[in-house]
Design an enzyme around this catalytic site. Structure first.
Site, PDB file in Angstrom:
ATOM      1  N   HIS A   1     120.523 -30.488  12.826  1.00  0.00           N
ATOM      2  CA  HIS A   1     120.716 -29.649  11.651  1.00  0.00           C
ATOM      3  C   HIS A   1     121.032 -30.549  10.459  1.00  0.00           C
ATOM      4  CE1 HIS A   1     121.490 -25.513  13.623  1.00  0.00           C
ATOM      5  NE2 HIS A   1     120.789 -26.282  14.446  1.00  0.00           N
TER       6      HIS A   1
ATOM      7  N   ASP B   1     116.780 -28.304   6.359  1.00  0.00           N
ATOM      8  CA  ASP B   1     116.820 -26.886   6.698  1.00  0.00           C
ATOM      9  C   ASP B   1     116.499 -26.019   5.490  1.00  0.00           C
ATOM     10  OD1 ASP B   1     117.411 -27.590   9.249  1.00  0.00           O
ATOM     11  OD2 ASP B   1     119.418 -26.712   9.309  1.00  0.00           O
TER      12      ASP B   1
ATOM     13  N   GLU C   1     126.138 -27.714   5.911  1.00  0.00           N
ATOM     14  CA  GLU C   1     126.636 -28.118   7.225  1.00  0.00           C
ATOM     15  C   GLU C   1     128.152 -28.243   7.112  1.00  0.00           C
ATOM     16  OE1 GLU C   1     124.755 -28.032   9.741  1.00  0.00           O
ATOM     17  OE2 GLU C   1     122.823 -27.989   8.704  1.00  0.00           O
TER      18      GLU C   1
END
Length: 242
Positions: free
Chosen positions: A152, A157, A9
């Site tokens: 997210h 993920d 991220e």
């Protein structure tokens, strides 16, 4: 084969604009099975989020204020991924950011110098041309549960991507056809028939537990792929015997 499923991220969409990595999540697999080993770090970016990026991740500068900088975890991160095949969705994005972080440090090179890379986005585009191939779209198409993915997050993920990757590549690799040991295993079970002589065929005895596991696996493949040739052949054989 050792594989590491990786996700990051960031503070924005472009590393060229000075955006930074704020989270790294990795999940290790060995011979297509999760080992239970993970690497997960939040990182202090020393810059603001771009508009929209903070809402996507749910992270704040206040939360990241006491987290280590990338330089402080770089060695541990590189040790975790070193020599593995990295599985990444849209690899150009994550590699661009990680290589930019490494470039700020001396002598650590690029990710590609240490690992091979498999991009699941390119795999999905080849398998489903002209369709949406985001992680969420693939989860829906392949029957992967992503109900926990409200925001997210790199580790979550990566765990979801692992299931997507296994579904995308289910088939020959899962039953050992791509294994280096496969030819040797075949040689060990082969039997020789002398010219002019007949040899009995080897018999394989399957336990009830193995048969149940086999049936469950075939059902899973049929659900993900939409069909299972083996099940279709079994149905034809049963219909012919009736």
């Amino acid at each position: 084969m050792r594989q590491v499923i990786l996700d990051t991220e960031t503070t924005g969409l472009e590393w060229q604009k000075g955006n930074r990595v704020v989270e790294i999540g990795c999940v290790e697999m060995l011979e297509r099975r999760p080992t239970g080993r993970t690497f997960h770090r939040y990182l202090k970016p020393d810059r603001e989020f771009e508009p929209g990026a903070q809402e996507v991740t749910g992270l704040t500068l206040e939360f990241l204020a006491d987290k280590p900088r990338f330089a402080e975890v770089a060695g541990e991160f590189l040790d975790f991924i070193d020599g593995a095949e990295l599985v990444i969705h849209n690899a150009a994005f994550d590699l661009g950011f990680l290589n930019a972080e490494l470039a700020r440090l001396d002598g650590l090179g690029r990710i590609q110098d240490r690992c091979t890379v498999e991009d699941t986005l390119l795999m999905a585009r080849q398998r489903y041309p002209g369709q949406r191939n985001s992680l969420d779209a693939l989860c829906k198409r392949l029957g992967v549960d992503n109900s926990q993915r409200q925001l997210h997050g790199a580790l979550l993920d990566a765990q979801i991507l692992m299931d997507v990757y296994l579904a995308l590549t289910s088939g020959q690799g899962e039953i050992g056809f791509d294994s280096e040991a496969a030819p040797q295993a075949a040689a060990e079970v082969a039997f020789v028939v002398e010219l002019g002589e007949a040899a009995p065929r080897p018999r394989v005895h399957v336990s009830a537990e193995e048969a149940e596991a086999h049936a469950a696996r075939l059902a899973g493949l049929a659900k993900k792929a939409g069909r299972c040739v083996w099940l279709e052949l079994e149905a034809e054989a049963e219909a012919g015997a009736a």
